[in-house]
Design a protein around this motif. Sequence first.
Motif, mmCIF file in Angstrom:
data_model
loop_
_atom_site.group_PDB
_atom_site.id
_atom_site.type_symbol
_atom_site.label_atom_id
_atom_site.label_comp_id
_atom_site.label_asym_id
_atom_site.label_seq_id
_atom_site.Cartn_x
_atom_site.Cartn_y
_atom_site.Cartn_z
ATOM 1 N N LYS A 162 -58.207 -31.653 -10.482
ATOM 2 C CA LYS A 162 -57.476 -30.394 -10.735
ATOM 3 C C LYS A 162 -57.625 -29.943 -12.074
ATOM 4 O O LYS A 162 -57.660 -28.702 -12.364
ATOM 5 C CB LYS A 162 -55.938 -30.580 -10.430
ATOM 6 N N SER A 163 -57.378 -30.670 -12.956
ATOM 7 C CA SER A 163 -57.815 -30.690 -14.468
ATOM 8 C C SER A 163 -59.021 -30.103 -14.750
ATOM 9 O O SER A 163 -59.304 -29.085 -15.732
ATOM 10 C CB SER A 163 -57.478 -31.793 -15.429
ATOM 11 N N ALA A 164 -60.000 -30.619 -14.343
ATOM 12 C CA ALA A 164 -61.544 -30.309 -14.577
ATOM 13 C C ALA A 164 -61.830 -29.023 -13.948
ATOM 14 O O ALA A 164 -62.615 -28.310 -14.383
ATOM 15 C CB ALA A 164 -62.420 -31.434 -13.908
ATOM 16 N N PHE A 165 -61.340 -28.486 -12.752
ATOM 17 C CA PHE A 165 -61.924 -27.414 -11.963
ATOM 18 C C PHE A 165 -60.780 -26.301 -11.880
ATOM 19 O O PHE A 165 -61.180 -25.103 -11.788
ATOM 20 C CB PHE A 165 -62.370 -27.866 -10.609
ATOM 21 N N TYR A 166 -59.731 -26.718 -12.245
ATOM 22 C CA TYR A 166 -58.689 -25.560 -12.130
ATOM 23 C C TYR A 166 -57.677 -25.389 -13.202
ATOM 24 O O TYR A 166 -57.086 -24.333 -13.298
ATOM 25 C CB TYR A 166 -57.714 -25.846 -10.827
ATOM 26 N N SER A 167 -57.843 -26.341 -14.336
ATOM 27 C CA SER A 167 -57.011 -25.884 -15.263
ATOM 28 C C SER A 167 -57.461 -24.925 -16.443
ATOM 29 O O SER A 167 -58.756 -24.945 -16.568
ATOM 30 C CB SER A 167 -56.979 -27.258 -16.188
ATOM 31 N N GLU A 168 -56.609 -24.018 -16.860
ATOM 32 C CA GLU A 168 -56.906 -23.107 -17.667
ATOM 33 C C GLU A 168 -57.224 -23.800 -19.194
ATOM 34 O O GLU A 168 -57.898 -23.073 -19.812
ATOM 35 C CB GLU A 168 -55.752 -22.047 -17.837
ATOM 36 N N HIS A 169 -56.650 -24.820 -19.556
ATOM 37 C CA HIS A 169 -56.854 -25.319 -20.977
ATOM 38 C C HIS A 169 -57.760 -26.495 -20.978
ATOM 39 O O HIS A 169 -58.231 -26.776 -22.026
ATOM 40 C CB HIS A 169 -55.435 -25.536 -21.400
ATOM 41 N N SER A 170 -57.937 -27.103 -19.823
ATOM 42 C CA SER A 170 -58.687 -28.520 -20.069
ATOM 43 C C SER A 170 -59.792 -28.653 -19.153
ATOM 44 O O SER A 170 -60.241 -29.910 -18.943
ATOM 45 C CB SER A 170 -57.747 -29.630 -20.192
ATOM 46 N N GLY A 171 -60.224 -27.588 -18.402
ATOM 47 C CA GLY A 171 -61.415 -27.637 -17.337
ATOM 48 C C GLY A 171 -62.407 -26.742 -17.702
ATOM 49 O O GLY A 171 -62.588 -26.241 -18.908
ATOM 50 N N ILE A 172 -63.348 -26.744 -16.517
ATOM 51 C CA ILE A 172 -64.409 -25.645 -16.595
ATOM 52 C C ILE A 172 -63.817 -24.420 -17.082
ATOM 53 O O ILE A 172 -62.922 -23.859 -16.279
ATOM 54 C CB ILE A 172 -65.145 -25.676 -15.443
ATOM 55 N N ASP A 173 -64.495 -23.536 -18.028
ATOM 56 C CA ASP A 173 -64.052 -22.252 -18.362
ATOM 57 C C ASP A 173 -65.004 -21.393 -17.269
ATOM 58 O O ASP A 173 -65.979 -20.952 -17.902
ATOM 59 C CB ASP A 173 -64.245 -21.891 -19.856
ATOM 60 N N TRP A 174 -64.398 -21.055 -16.406
ATOM 61 C CA TRP A 174 -65.015 -20.168 -15.252
ATOM 62 C C TRP A 174 -65.402 -18.727 -15.951
ATOM 63 O O TRP A 174 -66.449 -18.277 -15.446
ATOM 64 C CB TRP A 174 -64.227 -20.292 -13.907
ATOM 65 N N ASN A 175 -64.661 -18.424 -16.652
ATOM 66 C CA ASN A 175 -64.859 -17.021 -17.457
ATOM 67 C C ASN A 175 -66.175 -17.019 -18.301
ATOM 68 O O ASN A 175 -66.997 -16.069 -18.020
ATOM 69 C CB ASN A 175 -63.800 -16.588 -18.391
ATOM 70 N N VAL A 176 -66.487 -17.913 -18.550
ATOM 71 C CA VAL A 176 -67.847 -18.222 -19.626
ATOM 72 C C VAL A 176 -68.820 -18.495 -18.686
ATOM 73 O O VAL A 176 -69.980 -17.615 -18.584
ATOM 74 C CB VAL A 176 -67.489 -19.363 -20.669
ATOM 75 N N ILE A 177 -68.572 -19.253 -17.557
ATOM 76 C CA ILE A 177 -69.783 -19.554 -16.520
ATOM 77 C C ILE A 177 -70.125 -18.116 -16.081
ATOM 78 O O ILE A 177 -71.287 -17.924 -15.891
ATOM 79 C CB ILE A 177 -69.308 -20.647 -15.561
ATOM 80 N N PHE A 178 -69.163 -17.534 -15.356
ATOM 81 C CA PHE A 178 -69.496 -16.237 -14.669
ATOM 82 C C PHE A 178 -69.718 -15.008 -15.362
ATOM 83 O O PHE A 178 -70.519 -14.179 -14.980
ATOM 84 C CB PHE A 178 -68.055 -16.026 -13.709
ATOM 85 N N LEU A 179 -69.431 -14.858 -16.850
ATOM 86 C CA LEU A 179 -69.743 -13.998 -17.570
ATOM 87 C C LEU A 179 -71.400 -14.087 -17.731
ATOM 88 O O LEU A 179 -72.251 -13.146 -17.910
ATOM 89 C CB LEU A 179 -69.212 -13.963 -19.061
ATOM 90 N N LEU A 180 -71.851 -15.478 -18.173
ATOM 91 C CA LEU A 180 -73.181 -15.840 -18.050
ATOM 92 C C LEU A 180 -74.065 -15.391 -17.157
ATOM 93 O O LEU A 180 -75.056 -14.864 -17.261
ATOM 94 C CB LEU A 180 -73.460 -17.326 -18.427
ATOM 95 N N MET A 181 -73.374 -15.824 -15.724
ATOM 96 C CA MET A 181 -74.205 -15.573 -14.547
ATOM 97 C C MET A 181 -74.445 -14.008 -14.277
ATOM 98 O O MET A 181 -75.613 -13.623 -13.950
ATOM 99 C CB MET A 181 -73.531 -16.115 -13.323
ATOM 100 N N GLY A 182 -73.221 -13.244 -14.685
ATOM 101 C CA GLY A 182 -73.460 -11.686 -14.420
ATOM 102 C C GLY A 182 -74.223 -11.225 -15.229
ATOM 103 O O GLY A 182 -75.246 -10.211 -14.817
ATOM 104 N N MET A 183 -74.361 -11.494 -16.545
ATOM 105 C CA MET A 183 -75.188 -11.238 -17.516
ATOM 106 C C MET A 183 -76.838 -11.507 -17.210
ATOM 107 O O MET A 183 -77.570 -10.586 -17.460
ATOM 108 C CB MET A 183 -74.959 -11.284 -18.925
ATOM 109 N N MET A 184 -76.825 -12.635 -16.680
ATOM 110 C CA MET A 184 -78.080 -13.210 -16.633
ATOM 111 C C MET A 184 -78.715 -12.348 -15.151
ATOM 112 O O MET A 184 -80.102 -12.069 -15.398
ATOM 113 C CB MET A 184 -78.261 -14.548 -16.211
#
Length: 432
Positions: A47-69
Motif C-alpha cells: 500500500k505504501s509502495a504503490f498507493y501512498s502519496e508521500h512515500s511510494g511511487i510518484d505516479w505523476n512523474v512516471i506518467f508524465l515521462l511516459m506521455g512525453m516519451m
Amino acid sequence: MNDWQNWASIAVFVGTYALIISEKIHRVAAALGGAGLMLAIRATDDKSAFYSEHSGIDWNVIFLLMGMMMIVGVLKKTGMFEYLAIWSVKRAKARPFRVMVMLIVITAVASALLDNVTTVLLIAPVTLLVCERLALPVAPFLIAEVFASNIGGTATLVGDPPNIIIASRAGLTFNDFLVHLAPLSALLIVVLIAVCRFLFRKSFLYDEDRAAEVMELGEREAIRDPRLLVQGLIVLALVVAGFVLHPVLHYEPSVVALLGAGLLIALSTAETRDVLGEVEWPTLAFFAGLFIMIGALIETGVIGEVSRALANAIGDNELGGSMLLLGASAVLSGIIDNIPYVATMAPITSDLVQAMGGDTNHVMWWALAIGADLGGNATAIGASANVVVLGIAERNRTPISFWQFTKYGLVVTAVTVAISAGYVWLRYFALA
C-alpha cells in the motif's frame, strides 16, 4: 518500525547504491532488486509502495515521462529532430564549442518554460544527430545539456518538479521564482559555459570535411511528414499550455501529457505499437524502484531523523541555517532523487520558518530550492533529467557510465553551489 528494520533499510539502500555506482549489474536490476528487498524486510508494504502519496511511487512523474516519451516518439517520425540538428549546426558554423553553447542555452531556456525532463526528451535526439553528423563524442554534449536543464529549471516554478512542491507548501507564485531565482539561473548558465569549455576541451575536434557536408545540407529536406509535424507541434503547444496553466486548470502535468499523447496518436497515422516502442521502459522501471527504496527510508523514519538533525543544527540562525540547508540539500539531492528529498524537507522547512518568526523574503525556501535543484547535477541519479538522458544514451548505443557523468557533475555542482551561496548571502543578508 523496529530498529533492525531501520538499519536493514539503510543497508539495502547503501548496497543498492554501491551496485549502481560499481555498474557490476545494470542499474535497473539494482533498483528493482533493492525495492524488492525493502518489501521483503517489511520496511514498506504494497500500500505504501504503490498507493501512498508521500512515500511510494510518484505516479505523476512516471506518467508524465511516459506521455512525453510517446509525444516525442511521434515527432521523431516527422524528421523534426533532423531539421533542428542541421539548423543548429549551420547557425553555429559547425564549430563544436559553438554547437555546445547553442544547445546549452536552448536547453536552459526551454527547461525554464517547460520542465527539465520534457526538455531533455526533446533535445537529446537532436544532440545525437548533431554529434553523428560532425563525428563528435556524444557524452560531453548530453552531459552538458543535463547540467543546463537542471540549472535552467531552477529559474521558474514549473522548471523542476521540486519547485512545484516548494511553491505549494510555501504559497509561492510563478513570479516569485522568476524574480528571486531567474537572475541566479542566468548567471550560472554563463558560468556553466565557461566550465564546460574547460571540462570538455578535448572533445571539440573540428572536422572540416564533415562540417562542409553539413553546411551544404538543406534542413527543410529533412522533414518527412509535414502534416504529422503540424499536428505534433499543435499538440505539443497545447500540452505546454496545460503545464503553464496548472494553477488555473488544476490538471496534474501527468494528466496533461497523457491526454496530449492520446490525442496525437488518435489524430496521426502513427501505429500505437511503434509509439509505445519509443517509450524508455527501463528508465520508468528504474524510477519505480528508486521511489520504493526512498519511500521505505521515509516509512522507517530514516530520512525524517536526518532532517530533524538538520533542523536541530540550524536553530534560529537564519544565515547559518540558509547556508546549511543549501549545502546539505545539494549533497543529499546528489545521493537520492531530489523529488522525494524535497517532499520530505518541505514540512521541516516550514517548521523552521515558523520557529524563526516567519520569513518575509522566503530565504529558507530559496536555499532549499537552489540546493535541491543544483545538487541534482552531482551524480547520475541525482535528478530525473539525468536518469532520462542516460536511458536515451544507452538505447542509442552510446552509454554513459555512472562515474563518467559524476566526475563532471561533482565539479559543476561544487562551482554552482558555491556561487549560489554567495548570491544568497549578498541578496538576502548583506544588502537586505
